[in-house]
Design a protein around this motif. Structure first.
Motif, PDB file in Angstrom:
ATOM      1  N   UNK A 162       0.836  -1.194   0.000  1.00 35.81           N
ATOM      2  CA  UNK A 162       0.000   0.000   0.000  1.00 35.81           C
ATOM      3  C   UNK A 162       0.873   1.247   0.000  1.00 35.81           C
ATOM      4  N   UNK A 163       0.254   2.346  -0.404  1.00 39.70           N
ATOM      5  CA  UNK A 163       0.905   3.651  -0.381  1.00 39.70           C
ATOM      6  C   UNK A 163       0.858   4.183   1.051  1.00 39.70           C
ATOM      7  N   UNK A 164       1.996   4.685   1.517  1.00 40.83           N
ATOM      8  CA  UNK A 164       2.070   5.320   2.837  1.00 40.83           C
ATOM      9  C   UNK A 164       2.070   6.816   2.587  1.00 40.83           C
ATOM     10  N   UNK A 165       0.882   7.416   2.720  1.00 40.12           N
ATOM     11  CA  UNK A 165       0.712   8.828   2.390  1.00 40.12           C
ATOM     12  C   UNK A 165       0.093   9.571   3.563  1.00 40.12           C
ATOM     13  N   UNK A 166      -0.169  10.840   3.350  1.00 39.87           N
ATOM     14  CA  UNK A 166      -0.819  11.640   4.393  1.00 39.87           C
ATOM     15  C   UNK A 166       0.124  12.174   5.449  1.00 39.87           C
ATOM     16  N   UNK A 167       1.430  12.006   5.279  1.00 43.80           N
ATOM     17  CA  UNK A 167       2.408  12.507   6.252  1.00 43.80           C
ATOM     18  C   UNK A 167       2.539  14.012   6.064  1.00 43.80           C
ATOM     19  N   UNK A 168       2.282  14.767   7.142  1.00 46.14           N
ATOM     20  CA  UNK A 168       2.286  16.226   7.047  1.00 46.14           C
ATOM     21  C   UNK A 168       3.191  16.855   8.103  1.00 46.14           C
ATOM     22  N   UNK A 169       4.314  16.237   8.342  1.00 47.73           N
ATOM     23  CA  UNK A 169       5.324  16.750   9.259  1.00 47.73           C
ATOM     24  C   UNK A 169       6.632  16.813   8.469  1.00 47.73           C
ATOM     25  N   UNK A 170       7.339  17.926   8.549  1.00 46.98           N
ATOM     26  CA  UNK A 170       8.532  18.107   7.721  1.00 46.98           C
ATOM     27  C   UNK A 170       9.632  17.092   8.031  1.00 46.98           C
ATOM     28  N   UNK A 171       9.862  16.810   9.300  1.00 49.30           N
ATOM     29  CA  UNK A 171      10.907  15.842   9.645  1.00 49.30           C
ATOM     30  C   UNK A 171      10.525  14.446   9.155  1.00 49.30           C
ATOM     31  N   UNK A 172       9.262  14.052   9.356  1.00 46.27           N
ATOM     32  CA  UNK A 172       8.798  12.749   8.869  1.00 46.27           C
ATOM     33  C   UNK A 172       8.877  12.694   7.344  1.00 46.27           C
ATOM     34  N   UNK A 173       8.538  13.790   6.674  1.00 44.70           N
ATOM     35  CA  UNK A 173       8.651  13.851   5.211  1.00 44.70           C
ATOM     36  C   UNK A 173      10.091  13.633   4.770  1.00 44.70           C
ATOM     37  N   UNK A 174      11.016  14.247   5.478  1.00 44.52           N
ATOM     38  CA  UNK A 174      12.429  14.077   5.127  1.00 44.52           C
ATOM     39  C   UNK A 174      12.865  12.630   5.298  1.00 44.52           C
ATOM     40  N   UNK A 175      12.356  11.962   6.320  1.00 41.26           N
ATOM     41  CA  UNK A 175      12.661  10.535   6.481  1.00 41.26           C
ATOM     42  C   UNK A 175      12.096   9.732   5.309  1.00 41.26           C
ATOM     43  N   UNK A 176      10.875  10.056   4.870  1.00 41.26           N
ATOM     44  CA  UNK A 176      10.303   9.352   3.713  1.00 41.26           C
ATOM     45  C   UNK A 176      11.211   9.497   2.499  1.00 41.26           C
ATOM     46  N   UNK A 177      11.773  10.676   2.312  1.00 40.77           N
ATOM     47  CA  UNK A 177      12.649  10.920   1.165  1.00 40.77           C
ATOM     48  C   UNK A 177      13.942  10.105   1.237  1.00 40.77           C
ATOM     49  N   UNK A 178      14.349   9.735   2.447  1.00 46.23           N
ATOM     50  CA  UNK A 178      15.575   8.961   2.632  1.00 46.23           C
ATOM     51  C   UNK A 178      15.371   7.454   2.473  1.00 46.23           C
ATOM     52  N   UNK A 179      14.144   7.005   2.451  1.00 43.09           N
ATOM     53  CA  UNK A 179      13.868   5.563   2.380  1.00 43.09           C
ATOM     54  C   UNK A 179      14.220   5.014   1.004  1.00 43.09           C
ATOM     55  N   UNK A 180      14.856   3.859   1.006  1.00 41.90           N
ATOM     56  CA  UNK A 180      15.249   3.187  -0.226  1.00 41.90           C
ATOM     57  C   UNK A 180      14.495   1.880  -0.384  1.00 41.90           C
ATOM     58  N   UNK A 181      14.275   1.507  -1.629  1.00 38.37           N
ATOM     59  CA  UNK A 181      13.609   0.231  -1.906  1.00 38.37           C
ATOM     60  C   UNK A 181      14.370  -0.888  -1.197  1.00 38.37           C
ATOM     61  N   UNK A 182      13.620  -1.733  -0.499  1.00 30.66           N
ATOM     62  CA  UNK A 182      14.201  -2.855   0.225  1.00 30.66           C
ATOM     63  C   UNK A 182      14.505  -2.572   1.685  1.00 30.66           C
ATOM     64  N   UNK A 183      14.474  -1.293   2.096  1.00 31.14           N
ATOM     65  CA  UNK A 183      14.718  -0.975   3.509  1.00 31.14           C
ATOM     66  C   UNK A 183      13.638  -1.605   4.377  1.00 31.14           C
ATOM     67  N   UNK A 184      14.019  -2.223   5.500  1.00 33.78           N
ATOM     68  CA  UNK A 184      13.031  -2.799   6.413  1.00 33.78           C
ATOM     69  C   UNK A 184      12.372  -1.727   7.289  1.00 33.78           C
ATOM     70  N   UNK A 185      11.097  -1.970   7.621  1.00 35.78           N
ATOM     71  CA  UNK A 185      10.281  -0.994   8.346  1.00 35.78           C
ATOM     72  C   UNK A 185       9.497  -1.695   9.452  1.00 35.78           C
ATOM     73  N   UNK A 186       9.624  -1.194  10.669  1.00 34.36           N
ATOM     74  CA  UNK A 186       8.792  -1.666  11.779  1.00 34.36           C
ATOM     75  C   UNK A 186       7.448  -0.957  11.695  1.00 34.36           C
ATOM     76  N   UNK A 187       6.370  -1.693  11.907  1.00 35.70           N
ATOM     77  CA  UNK A 187       5.005  -1.165  11.831  1.00 35.70           C
ATOM     78  C   UNK A 187       4.473  -1.075  13.259  1.00 35.70           C
ATOM     79  N   UNK A 188       4.220   0.145  13.721  1.00 37.67           N
ATOM     80  CA  UNK A 188       3.860   0.409  15.115  1.00 37.67           C
ATOM     81  C   UNK A 188       2.420   0.894  15.210  1.00 37.67           C
ATOM     82  N   UNK A 189       1.649   0.264  16.120  1.00 40.41           N
ATOM     83  CA  UNK A 189       0.304   0.736  16.431  1.00 40.41           C
ATOM     84  C   UNK A 189       0.400   1.751  17.566  1.00 40.41           C
ATOM     85  N   UNK A 190      -0.043   2.966  17.304  1.00 42.56           N
ATOM     86  CA  UNK A 190      -0.096   3.979  18.353  1.00 42.56           C
ATOM     87  C   UNK A 190      -1.452   3.877  19.055  1.00 42.56           C
TER      88      UNK A 190
END
Length: 132
Positions: free
Chosen positions: A24-52
């Motif tokens: 799925x698309x991970x969209x709707x991020x509206x925080x500049x620091x979080x956006x910058x992290x999205x820009x740094x993500x590379x295909x194949x990078x592992x991601x922990x999925x956290x329930x808040x």
């Protein structure tokens, strides 16, 4: 390779919702620091999925399947695509994370409002070990 965590309120979008889609698309991020992290993500990078929210636990493992592209809901921002890897055998709760010395410097504990953040390889592996 970099390591990441994404956070979501399960009443809005849960691991179960994500698992049903498989990717799925991970969209709707509206925080500049979080956006910058999205820009740094590379295909194949592992991601922990956290329930808040009330759950407060890492519940699954995903992988970046498509690097940053314009957010379909607002092209001034970016999105990525994630694909499901696996559910964690045992969720790793916030309390477990807080009580583990090796996780005391995690960004999520210092900036709890971020929905996308980096984690170190050591933090990532320690969380996976705690889930066994």
């Amino acid at each position: 390779m970099n390591y990441w965590m994404v956070k979501t309120e399960p009443s809005s979008y849960s691991w179960e919702d994500f698992s049903k889609k498989g990717e799925d698309v991970w969209d709707g991020v509206r925080n500049y620091q979080a956006r910058n992290f999205l820009k740094e993500m590379n295909q194949g990078d592992p991601v922990l999925f956290y329930h808040s929210g009330k759950d407060k636990a890492v519940v699954g493992l995903a992988e970046v399947s498509e690097e940053a592209f314009p957010d379909p809901k607002d092209e001034a921002w970016v999105a990525i695509s994630l694909k499901v890897k696996q559910a964690l055998k045992n969720p790793v709760t916030l309390e477990m994370i807080k009580s583990e010395d090796g996780l005391s410097d995690m960004l999520m504990l210092r900036q709890s409002r971020l929905s996308v953040m980096s984690v170190t390889k050591e933090e990532f592996n320690l969380i996976l070990n705690l889930s066994k």
